[in-house]
Design a protein around this motif. Structure first.
Motif, PDB file in Angstrom:
ATOM      1  N   LEU A  97      37.583  45.235  42.340  1.00  0.00           N
ATOM      2  CA  LEU A  97      38.476  44.665  41.333  1.00  0.00           C
ATOM      3  C   LEU A  97      39.133  43.393  41.864  1.00  0.00           C
ATOM      4  CD1 LEU A  97      39.890  45.100  38.532  1.00  0.00           C
ATOM      5  CD2 LEU A  97      41.745  46.191  39.812  1.00  0.00           C
ATOM      6  N   ILE A  98      39.601  43.449  43.104  1.00  0.00           N
ATOM      7  CA  ILE A  98      40.251  42.285  43.702  1.00  0.00           C
ATOM      8  C   ILE A  98      39.244  41.157  43.896  1.00  0.00           C
ATOM      9  CG2 ILE A  98      41.462  41.447  45.742  1.00  0.00           C
ATOM     10  CD1 ILE A  98      42.639  44.242  46.079  1.00  0.00           C
ATOM     11  N   ALA A  99      38.042  41.500  44.337  1.00  0.00           N
ATOM     12  CA  ALA A  99      37.025  40.474  44.576  1.00  0.00           C
ATOM     13  C   ALA A  99      36.599  39.802  43.276  1.00  0.00           C
ATOM     14  CB  ALA A  99      35.815  41.097  45.269  1.00  0.00           C
ATOM     15  N   ARG A 100      36.465  40.585  42.207  1.00  0.00           N
ATOM     16  CA  ARG A 100      36.041  40.020  40.924  1.00  0.00           C
ATOM     17  C   ARG A 100      37.132  39.172  40.271  1.00  0.00           C
ATOM     18  NH1 ARG A 100      33.043  45.284  38.105  1.00  0.00           N
ATOM     19  NH2 ARG A 100      31.370  45.484  39.663  1.00  0.00           N
ATOM     20  N   ALA A 101      38.372  39.326  40.705  1.00  0.00           N
ATOM     21  CA  ALA A 101      39.479  38.556  40.129  1.00  0.00           C
ATOM     22  C   ALA A 101      39.577  37.156  40.712  1.00  0.00           C
ATOM     23  CB  ALA A 101      40.797  39.302  40.345  1.00  0.00           C
ATOM     24  N   ASP A 102      38.750  36.844  41.718  1.00  0.00           N
ATOM     25  CA  ASP A 102      38.779  35.502  42.313  1.00  0.00           C
ATOM     26  C   ASP A 102      38.525  34.439  41.245  1.00  0.00           C
ATOM     27  OD1 ASP A 102      39.165  36.717  44.705  1.00  0.00           O
ATOM     28  OD2 ASP A 102      37.123  36.400  45.461  1.00  0.00           O
ATOM     29  N   ILE A 103      39.314  33.375  41.284  1.00  0.00           N
ATOM     30  CA  ILE A 103      39.098  32.225  40.397  1.00  0.00           C
ATOM     31  C   ILE A 103      39.078  30.973  41.261  1.00  0.00           C
ATOM     32  CG2 ILE A 103      40.005  30.849  38.499  1.00  0.00           C
ATOM     33  CD1 ILE A 103      41.283  33.292  37.343  1.00  0.00           C
ATOM     34  N   ILE A 157      44.761  44.666  28.992  1.00  0.00           N
ATOM     35  CA  ILE A 157      43.748  45.729  29.042  1.00  0.00           C
ATOM     36  C   ILE A 157      42.342  45.134  29.032  1.00  0.00           C
ATOM     37  CG2 ILE A 157      42.764  47.671  27.763  1.00  0.00           C
ATOM     38  CD1 ILE A 157      45.572  48.392  26.862  1.00  0.00           C
ATOM     39  N   ALA A 158      42.140  44.114  28.194  1.00  0.00           N
ATOM     40  CA  ALA A 158      40.817  43.482  28.121  1.00  0.00           C
ATOM     41  C   ALA A 158      40.460  42.809  29.446  1.00  0.00           C
ATOM     42  CB  ALA A 158      40.804  42.459  26.989  1.00  0.00           C
ATOM     43  N   TYR A 159      41.435  42.163  30.064  1.00  0.00           N
ATOM     44  CA  TYR A 159      41.184  41.490  31.343  1.00  0.00           C
ATOM     45  C   TYR A 159      40.792  42.493  32.425  1.00  0.00           C
ATOM     46  CZ  TYR A 159      42.185  38.962  35.677  1.00  0.00           C
ATOM     47  OH  TYR A 159      42.090  38.401  36.928  1.00  0.00           O
ATOM     48  N   LEU A 160      41.570  43.556  32.556  1.00  0.00           N
ATOM     49  CA  LEU A 160      41.254  44.572  33.556  1.00  0.00           C
ATOM     50  C   LEU A 160      39.952  45.297  33.214  1.00  0.00           C
ATOM     51  CD1 LEU A 160      44.823  46.078  34.160  1.00  0.00           C
ATOM     52  CD2 LEU A 160      43.572  44.469  35.608  1.00  0.00           C
ATOM     53  N   GLY A 161      39.707  45.512  31.921  1.00  0.00           N
ATOM     54  CA  GLY A 161      38.462  46.163  31.520  1.00  0.00           C
ATOM     55  C   GLY A 161      37.247  45.326  31.845  1.00  0.00           C
ATOM     56  N   LYS A 162      37.367  44.018  31.637  1.00  0.00           N
ATOM     57  CA  LYS A 162      36.260  43.115  31.971  1.00  0.00           C
ATOM     58  C   LYS A 162      35.959  43.182  33.466  1.00  0.00           C
ATOM     59  CE  LYS A 162      33.409  39.575  31.843  1.00  0.00           C
ATOM     60  NZ  LYS A 162      32.072  39.627  31.221  1.00  0.00           N
ATOM     61  N   LEU A 163      36.992  43.142  34.294  1.00  0.00           N
ATOM     62  CA  LEU A 163      36.777  43.228  35.737  1.00  0.00           C
ATOM     63  C   LEU A 163      36.181  44.568  36.139  1.00  0.00           C
ATOM     64  CD1 LEU A 163      40.080  41.618  37.131  1.00  0.00           C
ATOM     65  CD2 LEU A 163      37.849  40.528  36.803  1.00  0.00           C
ATOM     66  N   ALA A 164      36.518  45.616  35.409  1.00  0.00           N
ATOM     67  CA  ALA A 164      36.080  46.961  35.783  1.00  0.00           C
ATOM     68  C   ALA A 164      34.634  47.252  35.404  1.00  0.00           C
ATOM     69  CB  ALA A 164      36.998  48.004  35.155  1.00  0.00           C
ATOM     70  N   VAL A 165      34.122  46.633  34.330  1.00  0.00           N
ATOM     71  CA  VAL A 165      32.790  47.022  33.829  1.00  0.00           C
ATOM     72  C   VAL A 165      31.726  45.947  34.009  1.00  0.00           C
ATOM     73  CG1 VAL A 165      33.822  48.590  32.154  1.00  0.00           C
ATOM     74  CG2 VAL A 165      33.281  46.253  31.467  1.00  0.00           C
ATOM     75  N   HIS A 166      32.109  44.690  34.203  1.00  0.00           N
ATOM     76  CA  HIS A 166      31.122  43.615  34.303  1.00  0.00           C
ATOM     77  C   HIS A 166      31.211  42.942  35.678  1.00  0.00           C
ATOM     78  CE1 HIS A 166      30.818  42.950  29.646  1.00  0.00           C
ATOM     79  NE2 HIS A 166      30.141  44.001  30.079  1.00  0.00           N
ATOM     80  N   PRO A 167      30.103  42.564  36.252  1.00  0.00           N
ATOM     81  CA  PRO A 167      28.734  42.651  35.710  1.00  0.00           C
ATOM     82  C   PRO A 167      28.131  44.050  35.777  1.00  0.00           C
ATOM     83  CG  PRO A 167      28.709  41.700  37.893  1.00  0.00           C
ATOM     84  CD  PRO A 167      30.147  41.878  37.545  1.00  0.00           C
ATOM     85  N   GLU A 168      28.793  44.950  36.493  1.00  0.00           N
ATOM     86  CA  GLU A 168      28.368  46.353  36.542  1.00  0.00           C
ATOM     87  C   GLU A 168      29.615  47.194  36.781  1.00  0.00           C
ATOM     88  OE1 GLU A 168      27.158  46.406  41.283  1.00  0.00           O
ATOM     89  OE2 GLU A 168      25.575  46.268  39.751  1.00  0.00           O
ATOM     90  N   PRO A 169      29.582  48.465  36.432  1.00  0.00           N
ATOM     91  CA  PRO A 169      30.784  49.302  36.592  1.00  0.00           C
ATOM     92  C   PRO A 169      31.330  49.270  38.016  1.00  0.00           C
ATOM     93  CG  PRO A 169      29.167  50.449  35.264  1.00  0.00           C
ATOM     94  CD  PRO A 169      28.492  49.206  35.770  1.00  0.00           C
ATOM     95  N   MET A 170      32.634  49.163  38.119  1.00  0.00           N
ATOM     96  CA  MET A 170      33.302  49.073  39.412  1.00  0.00           C
ATOM     97  C   MET A 170      33.247  50.420  40.128  1.00  0.00           C
ATOM     98  SD  MET A 170      37.283  47.976  39.996  1.00  0.00           S
ATOM     99  CE  MET A 170      37.865  49.524  39.283  1.00  0.00           C
ATOM    100  N   THR A 171      33.066  50.390  41.427  1.00  0.00           N
ATOM    101  CA  THR A 171      32.987  51.628  42.212  1.00  0.00           C
ATOM    102  C   THR A 171      34.106  51.752  43.243  1.00  0.00           C
ATOM    103  OG1 THR A 171      31.491  50.556  43.797  1.00  0.00           O
ATOM    104  CG2 THR A 171      30.479  51.767  41.954  1.00  0.00           C
ATOM    105  N   SER A 172      34.873  50.663  43.439  1.00  0.00           N
ATOM    106  CA  SER A 172      35.973  50.705  44.414  1.00  0.00           C
ATOM    107  C   SER A 172      37.048  49.704  44.015  1.00  0.00           C
ATOM    108  CB  SER A 172      35.464  50.399  45.824  1.00  0.00           C
ATOM    109  OG  SER A 172      35.027  49.059  45.908  1.00  0.00           O
ATOM    110  N   PRO A 173      38.313  49.954  44.419  1.00  0.00           N
ATOM    111  CA  PRO A 173      39.392  49.003  44.107  1.00  0.00           C
ATOM    112  C   PRO A 173      39.166  47.630  44.708  1.00  0.00           C
ATOM    113  CG  PRO A 173      40.274  51.132  44.801  1.00  0.00           C
ATOM    114  CD  PRO A 173      38.817  51.181  45.062  1.00  0.00           C
ATOM    115  N   GLU A 174      38.473  47.582  45.840  1.00  0.00           N
ATOM    116  CA  GLU A 174      38.203  46.289  46.475  1.00  0.00           C
ATOM    117  C   GLU A 174      37.375  45.384  45.562  1.00  0.00           C
ATOM    118  OE1 GLU A 174      37.857  49.213  47.911  1.00  0.00           O
ATOM    119  OE2 GLU A 174      39.516  49.108  49.369  1.00  0.00           O
TER     120      GLU A 174
END
Length: 222
Positions: free
Chosen positions: A172-178, A153-170
């Motif tokens: 989420l995928i882009a922010r998960a890049d490592i 939950i923390a991992y997905l929450g971090k991707l969803a709110v930082h650096p700014e609130p997520m506006t699209s599913p795309e």
């Protein structure tokens, strides 16, 4: 029905020795139970540190929450090993409580159900009473389910709110890049990570249910 025989009579010296043996097994069971709690505490503390680092600022990397998963796996494997030892001492204590101490408090007829032979064989040929996979599943169900749930939950929450609130599913995928790993691969590995532990937990629960149903006595060791 075969003829029931009286339980083997024990002398006062043998009863005293058995009482000391029981006390020693209780001590070992308590000691290994403490070691189980210690391992769980390590997992909780490391997850807490990862959460603090990851959510310290909007620009903080989500990588600590990914890397802490490796530590959680290590702690879980270590705890499963410790649980297998703990289960040996716990089972022996429970066996003596059920077949020796409890009958002394019961007004019913006491018959020889082979408990002494079973206990003797367990001392002569010690073995684990549960497999590594069963131990893993039990520890996941009783402790690590919540640790893994908070991590996810923390991992997905971090991707969803930082650096700014997520506006699209795309996003989420882009922010998960490592690094060179694309987000879709990272998320897929994360889903496999959670699914694997969930499968082990479910399998061990079903195995416990099956063994309990086939066990002739609820007081069976293991």
């Amino acid at each position: 029905m075969g003829e029931e025989t009286q339980r083997k009579a024990l002398t006062s010296a043998e009863i005293g020795a058995l009482a000391h043996l029981y006390r020693g097994e209780v001590y070992r069971s308590t000691l290994w139970r403490t070691r189980l709690d210690t391992t769980t505490n390590w997992a909780v503390v490391t997850l807490g540190i990862a959460l603090s680092i990851t959510f310290s600022s909007p620009a903080a990397s989500v990588l600590p929450l990914v890397l802490v998963g490796i530590l959680i796996i290590f702690f879980l494997m270590l705890e499963a090993r410790r649980y297998r030892y703990f289960n040996v001492w716990r089972a022996r204590c429970r066996w003596m409580e059920t077949h020796f101490f409890a009958p002394m408090l019961d007004d019913g007829e006491i018959v020889d159900d082979g408990w002494q032979s079973t206990l003797a064989q367990d001392y002569l040929h010690p073995r684990y009473h549960v497999t590594r996979w069963v131990a893993l599943g039990r520890r996941i169900r009783r402790n690590y389910f919540w640790i893994l749930l908070i991590q996810t939950i923390a991992y997905l929450g971090k991707l969803a709110v930082h650096p700014e609130p997520m506006t699209s599913p795309e996003q989420l995928i882009a922010r998960a890049d490592i690094g060179p790993l694309p987000g879709i691969v990272v998320l897929s590995l994360g889903a496999l990570y959670c699914l694997s532990w969930g499968t082990i937990a479910l399998w061990s629960w079903r195995d416990d249910q099956r063994r309990a149903a086939n066990r002739p006595s609820r007081s069976g060791m293991g």
